[in-house]
Design an enzyme around this catalytic site. Structure first.
Site, mmCIF file in Angstrom:
data_model
loop_
_atom_site.group_PDB
_atom_site.id
_atom_site.type_symbol
_atom_site.label_atom_id
_atom_site.label_comp_id
_atom_site.label_asym_id
_atom_site.label_seq_id
_atom_site.Cartn_x
_atom_site.Cartn_y
_atom_site.Cartn_z
ATOM 1 N N GLU A 244 0.886 -1.169 0.000
ATOM 2 C CA GLU A 244 0.000 0.000 0.000
ATOM 3 C C GLU A 244 0.920 1.214 0.000
ATOM 4 O O GLU A 244 1.536 1.526 1.013
ATOM 5 C CB GLU A 244 -0.902 -0.078 1.229
ATOM 6 C CG GLU A 244 -2.154 0.747 1.103
ATOM 7 C CD GLU A 244 -1.918 2.154 1.549
ATOM 8 O OE1 GLU A 244 -1.649 3.004 0.655
ATOM 9 O OE2 GLU A 244 -1.976 2.413 2.742
ATOM 10 N N CYS A 278 -1.663 9.018 2.205
ATOM 11 C CA CYS A 278 -1.591 8.504 0.832
ATOM 12 C C CYS A 278 -2.910 8.742 0.088
ATOM 13 O O CYS A 278 -2.930 8.863 -1.125
ATOM 14 C CB CYS A 278 -1.240 7.026 0.849
ATOM 15 S SG CYS A 278 -2.250 6.087 2.001
HETATM 16 O O1 TXE Z 1 8.982 5.947 4.007
HETATM 17 P P1 TXE Z 1 9.556 4.477 4.052
HETATM 18 P P2 TXE Z 1 9.559 7.325 4.639
HETATM 19 C C1 TXE Z 1 5.704 8.168 1.433
HETATM 20 C C2 TXE Z 1 5.549 9.668 1.544
HETATM 21 C C3 TXE Z 1 6.775 10.066 2.322
HETATM 22 C C4 TXE Z 1 7.798 9.101 1.744
HETATM 23 C C5 TXE Z 1 9.019 8.850 2.579
HETATM 24 O O2 TXE Z 1 5.589 10.238 0.262
HETATM 25 O O3 TXE Z 1 7.138 11.390 2.098
HETATM 26 O O4 TXE Z 1 7.088 7.899 1.587
HETATM 27 O O5 TXE Z 1 8.670 8.403 3.893
HETATM 28 C C6 TXE Z 1 10.516 0.823 6.492
HETATM 29 N N1 TXE Z 1 13.160 -2.708 3.828
HETATM 30 N N2 TXE Z 1 4.944 7.466 2.468
HETATM 31 O O6 TXE Z 1 10.986 7.500 4.266
HETATM 32 O O7 TXE Z 1 11.038 4.481 4.006
HETATM 33 C C7 TXE Z 1 10.669 1.989 7.450
HETATM 34 O O8 TXE Z 1 11.527 1.645 8.529
HETATM 35 C C8 TXE Z 1 12.122 -2.856 4.646
HETATM 36 C C9 TXE Z 1 3.623 7.026 2.100
HETATM 37 O O9 TXE Z 1 9.282 7.357 6.077
HETATM 38 O O10 TXE Z 1 8.826 3.705 3.009
HETATM 39 C C10 TXE Z 1 9.218 2.207 7.872
HETATM 40 O O11 TXE Z 1 8.856 1.242 8.853
HETATM 41 N N3 TXE Z 1 11.516 -1.834 5.297
HETATM 42 C C11 TXE Z 1 3.015 6.169 3.102
HETATM 43 C C12 TXE Z 1 8.449 1.935 6.572
HETATM 44 O O12 TXE Z 1 9.345 1.159 5.757
HETATM 45 C C13 TXE Z 1 11.994 -0.599 5.078
HETATM 46 C C14 TXE Z 1 3.391 6.296 4.506
HETATM 47 C C15 TXE Z 1 8.018 3.169 5.792
HETATM 48 O O13 TXE Z 1 9.141 3.961 5.510
HETATM 49 C C16 TXE Z 1 13.086 -0.372 4.207
HETATM 50 C C17 TXE Z 1 4.751 6.757 4.721
HETATM 51 C C18 TXE Z 1 13.668 -1.494 3.573
HETATM 52 N N4 TXE Z 1 14.684 -1.375 2.722
HETATM 53 C C19 TXE Z 1 5.463 7.338 3.717
HETATM 54 N N5 TXE Z 1 13.327 0.964 4.175
HETATM 55 C C20 TXE Z 1 1.609 5.701 2.888
HETATM 56 N N6 TXE Z 1 1.397 4.835 1.890
HETATM 57 O O14 TXE Z 1 0.698 6.069 3.626
HETATM 58 C C21 TXE Z 1 12.430 1.563 4.983
HETATM 59 N N7 TXE Z 1 11.622 0.617 5.549
#
Ligand code: TXE
Length: 471
Positions: A244, A278
């Site tokens: 998602e 989102c």
């Molecule tokens: O997201 P990450 P970030 C979008 C939104 C935001 C951008 C960056 O545009 O500005 O993403 O946010 C884990 N393997 N959304 O950097 O990195 C991380 O520890 C496994 C949309 O915070 O995707 C956290 O638990 N896991 C969104 C989770 O992923 C990994 C909500 C989300 O972080 C990982 C949030 C890896 N390699 C951000 N790297 C929505 N869909 O609602 C990171 N994580």
């Protein structure tokens, strides 16, 4: 300063092996309020091993027993609503209305899933085949910070309903909220190892979990970039994935819309969760001939969207979760001007009177070209792009000219026409005239908004695998 030093593994709080610590902040003051110890690969392996042992037991339980577990989880979470809301206000900073909703709904997702479970067809006859829906194997969930309780509870509820054990790695930025929630979940008395929660970074704990050979299914909510990395890592052992991811929803105001109501709705759908959502409708599509009036109404409507800390009940837009998110939003506001859009409200720098805290001025860009980056990339803050269109055909074309496809919106006076437009939009969900959320309906996106659906029957099926017996 609070220190979070434990994971929840095998039914108990257990110390994280010596590792790095990450700071935790109050985003409204920028003060450090705690630390969280980050798990290493061994901590993740211990959690997966506990979940694997528990899978044998949970996968054999009758659905009625699991529905009972879900009801206990709901009670355990609901009675802690006030404490959860307080911690979310402090560590995440969203306005009270969103925090109250999020903390309250966290308990109700278990009841929604219990209802789904009880009427679910576990056995189906197809011709000569007996089809049985069976739990998929040990699940992993990776969750973000923008609704920590909701994401953890939604994914846990689905795992329990399906009869799978789960290891959850929440966002490292939400560790205080995770601690409060985990203490509540512990009170539900689930069999040991069915629920495991590890604190850790994405790069270490998240990556170890999503690559682990004993994980059969990953449910992820977060960025498209991370979703792509998880999908690649999952391919190695053919893990099933539900992703998602981001969105860049269009809100189409049709030319027969009641403009007063439509503009109020557009701002509510655009600024939901301080824009850190989102599902936010961040592209506002306006008929060219109505543009001057809609622009004026949007700017005037900002008076109803005060920015401030969660402690002020009047606030409707809170701070961004982190300095990194604040800088990201600021950089997009700068970029918009460079790309030729016109700022008609808001802009860079903090709102007046808020010189501390990661607050952003709600910003409206007009004269936006749908081909520019501010119209195509997820900004994840209170920043809306106003785009002009000629006719319904043109509006549909612009709305669908996007890499994302999570949620779109149609606002108009003629029900048949709004339906016609909605039916042509490429997104997992379309909301007409601000219709209410339906918690049992499938949720998820098309295109780069992800893979699969969550909630209700559709969500449950993604944690199951059909097995056919031919007789
Ligand atoms: O997201 P990450 P970030 C979008 C939104 C935001 C951008 C960056 O545009 O500005 O993403 O946010 C884990 N393997 N959304 O950097 O990195 C991380 O520890 C496994 C949309 O915070 O995707 C956290 O638990 N896991 C969104 C989770 O992923 C990994 C909500 C989300 O972080 C990982 C949030 C890896 N390699 C951000 N790297 C929505 N869909 O609602 C990171 N994580």
């Amino acid at each position: 300063m609070r220190q979070i030093t434990q994971n929840y593994v095998d039914g108990a709080f257990q110390p994280v092996s010596d590792g790095e610590e990450a700071p935790l902040f109050n985003p409204a003051t920028e003060e450090q309020i705690g630390t969280v110890r980050l798990s290493n690969v061994n901590d993740v392996n211990a959690a997966v091993a506990a979940a694997k042992r528990a899978f044998t037991r949970i996968s054999g339980t009758p659905p009625a027993e699991r529905a009972e577990m879900l009801r206990r989880l709901s009670v355990a979470v609901s009675v802690n609503g006030d404490r959860m809301a307080e911690t979310m206000r402090e560590e995440y900073g969203a306005p009270s209305s969103f925090v109250d909703f999020s903390a309250r709904r966290a308990g109700s997702v278990f009841l929604d899933m219990a209802a789904t479970l009880e009427s679910f067809a576990w056995q189906r006859r197809i011709g000569s085949a007996e089809v049985e829906m069976r739990p998929i194997g040990v699940a992993a969930a990776i969750t973000p910070w923008n609704s920590n309780y909701g994401f953890i509870c939604g994914k846990l509820a689905t795992a329990i309903a399906a009869g799978t054990s789960i290891v959850i790695k929440p966002s490292e930025m939400s560790a205080l909220q995770t601690q409060v929630l985990t203490e509540a979940l512990h009170k539900a008395g689930l069999p040991a190892g069915v629920l495991n929660i590890v604190n850790g970074s994405g790069a270490v704990a998240g990556a170890a979990l999503t690559a682990h050979p004993d994980i059969a299914k990953i449910s992820f909510t977060g960025s498209t970039v991370t979703g792509r990395a998880i999908l690649q890592s999952a391919a190695e052992t053919m893990k099933r994935v539900t992703l998602e991811l981001g969105g860049k929803g269009a809100q189409i105001i049709l030319d027969d819309a009641d403009l007063e109501a439509a503009v109020a709705q557009v701002l509510a759908s655009g600024f939901i969760n301080s824009g850190q959502a989102c599902i936010a409708g961040t592209r506002v599509l306006v008929p060219a001939r109505l543009m001057p009036e809609v622009r004026d109404r949007l700017v005037a409507g900002l008076a109803d969207w005060p920015v401030g800390p969660a402690s002020d009940p009047a606030s409707r837009i809170g701070p961004m979760v982190s300095r990194k998110q604040w800088e990201r939003v600021q950089s997009y506001i700068r970029l918009g001007t460079q790309e030729g859009a016109t700022i008609i409200a808001g802009g860079e720098v903090r709102p007046a009177g808020l010189d501390r805290g990661w607050f952003v001025r709600p910003t409206l860009f007009a004269d936006v070209d749908n081909a520019t980056r501010i119209a195509r990339e997820e900004i994840f803050g209170p920043v809306l792009c106003v785009i002009s269109y000629d006719n319904d055909e043109d509006a549909v074309r612009i709305a669908n000219d996007a890499d994302y496809g999570l949620q779109n919106f149609v606002l108009g006076g003629d029900p048949e026409r709004t339906w016609r437009v909605a039916a042509r939009l490429e997104s997992g969900r379309v909301t007409i005239n601000g219709a209410a959320h339906e918690p049992l309906a499938p949720f998820g996106g098309c295109k780069q908004s992800g893979i699969g659906r969550e909630f209700g029957v559709f969500g449950l099926e993604t944690f199951l695998e059909p097995q056919v017996v031919l007789t």
